[in-house]
Design an enzyme around this catalytic site. Structure first.
Site, mmCIF file in Angstrom:
data_model
loop_
_atom_site.group_PDB
_atom_site.id
_atom_site.type_symbol
_atom_site.label_atom_id
_atom_site.label_comp_id
_atom_site.label_asym_id
_atom_site.label_seq_id
_atom_site.Cartn_x
_atom_site.Cartn_y
_atom_site.Cartn_z
ATOM 1 N N HIS A 131 5.751 -10.424 -10.725
ATOM 2 C CA HIS A 131 5.408 -9.466 -9.674
ATOM 3 C C HIS A 131 6.564 -9.338 -8.681
ATOM 4 C CE1 HIS A 131 1.224 -9.935 -11.034
ATOM 5 N NE2 HIS A 131 1.005 -8.773 -10.441
ATOM 6 N N LYS B 279 4.682 -10.492 -3.131
ATOM 7 C CA LYS B 279 3.371 -11.057 -3.499
ATOM 8 C C LYS B 279 3.238 -12.467 -2.943
ATOM 9 C CE LYS B 279 0.063 -11.490 -7.234
ATOM 10 N NZ LYS B 279 -0.996 -10.914 -6.417
HETATM 11 P P1 NAD Z 1 -0.014 -4.978 1.585
HETATM 12 O O1 NAD Z 1 0.395 -6.113 2.463
HETATM 13 O O2 NAD Z 1 0.984 -3.894 1.291
HETATM 14 O O3 NAD Z 1 -1.315 -4.267 2.203
HETATM 15 C C1 NAD Z 1 -2.348 -4.925 2.875
HETATM 16 C C2 NAD Z 1 -2.733 -4.051 4.057
HETATM 17 O O4 NAD Z 1 -3.903 -4.593 4.670
HETATM 18 C C3 NAD Z 1 -1.622 -4.002 5.134
HETATM 19 O O5 NAD Z 1 -1.337 -2.660 5.467
HETATM 20 C C4 NAD Z 1 -2.257 -4.752 6.290
HETATM 21 O O6 NAD Z 1 -1.823 -4.293 7.573
HETATM 22 C C5 NAD Z 1 -3.729 -4.446 6.065
HETATM 23 N N1 NAD Z 1 -4.630 -5.337 6.799
HETATM 24 C C6 NAD Z 1 -4.469 -6.664 7.067
HETATM 25 N N2 NAD Z 1 -5.486 -7.105 7.841
HETATM 26 C C7 NAD Z 1 -6.301 -6.050 8.052
HETATM 27 C C8 NAD Z 1 -7.514 -5.880 8.784
HETATM 28 N N3 NAD Z 1 -8.086 -6.883 9.445
HETATM 29 N N4 NAD Z 1 -8.078 -4.641 8.798
HETATM 30 C C9 NAD Z 1 -7.512 -3.601 8.139
HETATM 31 N N5 NAD Z 1 -6.340 -3.711 7.447
HETATM 32 C C10 NAD Z 1 -5.758 -4.913 7.401
HETATM 33 O O7 NAD Z 1 -0.536 -5.639 0.241
HETATM 34 P P2 NAD Z 1 -0.837 -4.949 -1.179
HETATM 35 O O8 NAD Z 1 0.338 -5.114 -2.086
HETATM 36 O O9 NAD Z 1 -1.397 -3.581 -0.969
HETATM 37 O O10 NAD Z 1 -1.955 -5.930 -1.747
HETATM 38 C C11 NAD Z 1 -3.161 -6.170 -1.040
HETATM 39 C C12 NAD Z 1 -4.073 -7.066 -1.875
HETATM 40 O O11 NAD Z 1 -4.474 -6.377 -3.066
HETATM 41 C C13 NAD Z 1 -3.414 -8.364 -2.359
HETATM 42 O O12 NAD Z 1 -4.380 -9.398 -2.334
HETATM 43 C C14 NAD Z 1 -3.006 -8.034 -3.783
HETATM 44 O O13 NAD Z 1 -2.870 -9.179 -4.601
HETATM 45 C C15 NAD Z 1 -4.174 -7.189 -4.200
HETATM 46 N N6 NAD Z 1 -3.950 -6.320 -5.361
HETATM 47 C C16 NAD Z 1 -4.970 -6.231 -6.244
HETATM 48 C C17 NAD Z 1 -4.886 -5.377 -7.324
HETATM 49 C C18 NAD Z 1 -6.094 -5.237 -8.235
HETATM 50 O O14 NAD Z 1 -6.061 -4.408 -9.180
HETATM 51 N N7 NAD Z 1 -7.176 -5.977 -7.982
HETATM 52 C C19 NAD Z 1 -3.726 -4.617 -7.528
HETATM 53 C C20 NAD Z 1 -2.682 -4.723 -6.600
HETATM 54 C C21 NAD Z 1 -2.810 -5.581 -5.505
#
Ligand code: NAD
Length: 268
Positions: A154, A158
């Site tokens: 990744h 991450k």
């Molecule tokens: P990222 O850091 O780009 O995005 C997370 C967002 O959440 C940020 O903009 C942050 O400011 C926001 N956030 C944090 N606290 C918050 C709150 N209290 N209220 C509202 N917003 C809040 O991360 P990302 O790459 O988008 O990944 C996010 C999660 O999704 C990770 O856990 C990642 O592993 C997971 N993910 C899962 C899949 C899947 O298919 N299940 C795919 C990709 C990523």
């Protein structure tokens, strides 16, 4: 169907906003961001590269849950647990994509799912869910003389390792072999490890660049090796799957569901 996005300015949040706005039958109810985020007050559609929607990113998850039929949360474990409790309290369905929840946090999600329907998946892409099914089948067919190793790569941002998808693949392999993953998993190797234990399921984690997600499950025997691989080209497949899960979630009884329920296939 009105869909709200928690963390709508994040890498996945922006893809989710785009996917909701481009999916027939789905309507963006709004989006929230973390306290102090520079995205507060912005238009979520503009951040996602689309024409203005007239919506404004807020910081109050309760208001978003009340305005939505289903809320999608791809943020961080502690945030997701708080939102699962809110979903149960306000009876608004939830789709969880956040990975890296510990056992206590996972229990909280399961508790909330007794009151409201929650879909949770470590990976929402159709291809990865197919890979999960194939891994379970291959592990059932190929015996313990085929060593199972799971390799994932990744992007450098991450924060959890191995990825939630790698662990789900490990679980699929363990289910196929009818063994307890906790007893056979080798999550890290370092130094003088001694020879590989028969029956172990090994994990290797690579981090770097912008890679959205690559997973391989390797079955290695003396005379041959089988490799099952999935490569995501970008994050759109995760977002499309999560919106599909949100649409599916409408009208479900309370419970904790996975992508296999959404896609309607099972192996065992
Ligand atoms: P990222 O850091 O780009 O995005 C997370 C967002 O959440 C940020 O903009 C942050 O400011 C926001 N956030 C944090 N606290 C918050 C709150 N209290 N209220 C509202 N917003 C809040 O991360 P990302 O790459 O988008 O990944 C996010 C999660 O999704 C990770 O856990 C990642 O592993 C997971 N993910 C899962 C899949 C899947 O298919 N299940 C795919 C990709 C990523």
């Amino acid at each position: 169907m009105k869909i709200g996005i928690i963390g709508c300015a994040g890498r996945m949040g922006r893809m989710l906003v785009k996917a909701v706005m481009e999916t027939p039958g789905a309507k963006l109810a709004g989006g929230t961001e973390a306290t102090g985020s520079s995205a507060l007050g912005a238009d979520p559609a503009v951040l996602a590269g689309l024409a203005p929607s007239g919506l404004v990113i807020g910081g109050d998850p309760s208001a978003l849950f009340k305005a939505s039929d289903v809320v999608i949360d791809f943020t961080a474990p502690a945030v997701t647990v708080a939102n699962a409790k809110l979903a149960a309290k306000l009876k608004t369905r939830l789709v969880i994509g956040t990975t890296g929840l510990d056992a206590r946090q996972q229990k909280e999600v399961a508790k909330a799912a007794k009151t409201v329907a929650i879909v949770q998946a470590a990976n929402y892409s159709l291809g990865v869910n197919l890979l999960l099914g194939l891994t379970e089948q291959a592990a059932a067919v190929l015996g313990a003389d085929y060593d199972i190793e799971i390799v994932e790569m990744h992007h450098r941002h991450k924060v959890d390792a191995p990825s939630g998808t790698a662990l789900a693949l490990g679980q699929a392999a363990a289910t196929g072999r009818s063994v307890d993953l906790a007893k056979v998993s080798q999550r890290v190797r370092d130094g003088y490890t001694g020879p590989r234990r028969i029956g172990d399921i090994g994990f290797a984690t690579l981090r770097g660049g912008m890679v959205p997600g690559e997973h391989s499950v390797i079955f290695a025997a003396d005379g041959e090796r089988v490799e099952l691989t999935h490569k995501a080209a970008d994050r759109s497949g995760f977002a499309m799957g999560a919106v599909r899960a949100a649409l599916w979630n409408k009208g479900r009884m309370p419970g904790l569901y996975g992508m296999r329920d959404v896609l309607g296939f099972s192996t065992k």
